[in-house]
Scaffold this motif. Sequence first.
Motif, PDB file in Angstrom:
ATOM      1  N   PRO A  63       0.799  -1.233   0.000  1.00 51.95           N
ATOM      2  CA  PRO A  63       0.000   0.000   0.000  1.00 51.95           C
ATOM      3  C   PRO A  63       0.829   1.279   0.000  1.00 51.95           C
ATOM      4  CG  PRO A  63      -1.007  -1.621   1.444  1.00 51.95           C
ATOM      5  CD  PRO A  63       0.311  -2.202   0.998  1.00 51.95           C
ATOM      6  N   ASP A  64       1.971   1.280   0.690  1.00 52.07           N
ATOM      7  CA  ASP A  64       2.802   2.485   0.703  1.00 52.07           C
ATOM      8  C   ASP A  64       3.300   2.825  -0.698  1.00 52.07           C
ATOM      9  OD1 ASP A  64       2.433   2.810   3.381  1.00 52.07           O
ATOM     10  OD2 ASP A  64       4.415   2.076   3.975  1.00 52.07           O
ATOM     11  N   LEU A  67       0.444   4.388  -2.653  1.00 52.26           N
ATOM     12  CA  LEU A  67       0.245   5.787  -2.273  1.00 52.26           C
ATOM     13  C   LEU A  67       1.324   6.683  -2.876  1.00 52.26           C
ATOM     14  CD1 LEU A  67      -0.750   5.183   1.439  1.00 52.26           C
ATOM     15  CD2 LEU A  67      -2.244   6.131  -0.330  1.00 52.26           C
ATOM     16  N   TYR A  89      -6.418  -4.458  -0.857  1.00 55.75           N
ATOM     17  CA  TYR A  89      -5.168  -5.006  -0.324  1.00 55.75           C
ATOM     18  C   TYR A  89      -5.321  -5.524   1.105  1.00 55.75           C
ATOM     19  CZ  TYR A  89      -3.445  -2.707  -4.497  1.00 55.75           C
ATOM     20  OH  TYR A  89      -3.276  -2.317  -5.799  1.00 55.75           O
ATOM     21  N   GLU A  95      -9.048  -1.713   7.515  1.00 57.51           N
ATOM     22  CA  GLU A  95      -7.787  -1.423   6.818  1.00 57.51           C
ATOM     23  C   GLU A  95      -8.057  -0.858   5.423  1.00 57.51           C
ATOM     24  OE1 GLU A  95      -4.591  -1.506   7.702  1.00 57.51           O
ATOM     25  OE2 GLU A  95      -5.186  -1.975   9.754  1.00 57.51           O
ATOM     26  N   LEU A  99      -6.923   2.878   3.934  1.00 56.48           N
ATOM     27  CA  LEU A  99      -6.177   3.072   2.701  1.00 56.48           C
ATOM     28  C   LEU A  99      -6.935   3.993   1.745  1.00 56.48           C
ATOM     29  CD1 LEU A  99      -3.806   2.486   0.848  1.00 56.48           C
ATOM     30  CD2 LEU A  99      -4.942   0.368   0.141  1.00 56.48           C
ATOM     31  N   GLU A 102      -6.479   7.469   2.765  1.00 61.75           N
ATOM     32  CA  GLU A 102      -5.134   7.947   2.427  1.00 61.75           C
ATOM     33  C   GLU A 102      -5.022   8.272   0.938  1.00 61.75           C
ATOM     34  OE1 GLU A 102      -2.061   5.961   5.549  1.00 61.75           O
ATOM     35  OE2 GLU A 102      -3.092   4.546   4.218  1.00 61.75           O
TER      36      GLU A 102
END
Length: 268
Positions: A63-64, A67, A89, A95, A99, A102
């Motif tokens: 996920p990072d 993003l 994900y 969760e 995400l 974000e």
Amino acid sequence: MQALHHQQFVQLHQAPHGVLLLPNAWDAASVKIFEASGAKAVATSSASLAWACGYADGGALPPDELLDAVARITRVLKVPLTVDMEDGYSQDPAEVGRLAAELVDVCAVGINLEDGSDAPALLADKIRAIRSALKGKPLFINARTDVYLRKLKVDGTPAQASIARLKLYQEAGADGAFVPGLTALPEVEEISAAITLPLNVMAMPGLPAIAALQAAGARRVSVGPSPFQVAYEHARTSVEALLKQDLSPLLGPKLDYSTMNKMLTFAR
């Protein structure tokens, strides 16, 4: 700007605007090319973006990294962006909600979220969790059902099962309906007539002409990983030719250097 982009994106799904033709990009360069070509909005393809980041499609992209990639895209893009976030994900709705929130923070105005082979109730729970996590912030949630794409065993016909799932997802807070693998016009008509969400279909062999899809009720056509595959197939065959001492594919028609450079020089 994000609120304006969200409003524009919603309006692009409405009948007076015709069918939203949505190219799927994978990085800052591809979105700028598609924007310059006249796209009124751009989507990411989960497969294309994962491949561009060095991961296989199918939930492997951290996920990072998603993003970070989206932030690089929205930094240069002047039209609305919607992000394919696969199944979120995670199997944990909370969760998935975090995400999605974000992604809004890095200026996405829409997402795709799929049910895959999971029970429809799980995707409905994820959509509700996203709405809760957003705390009223706008986000166009395009709920994807994979009844056709995965040829799932369902009660009734695939169209009937898709309709039932899409109505469940709308009750949970979805704004759009995505049915990849749907290609038969009578079934496009059946599904679009039974739901009030704008219907998204995906370009694939056997898909009817766009004008016919619009007449049948479709409001959005996306293209998945096809642009990536076309671009990288050309790159592959050009390098294969190079390794056989043939430079001609690399010296033929191509995107102009100064045009591409200028697109990114003036990006915000």
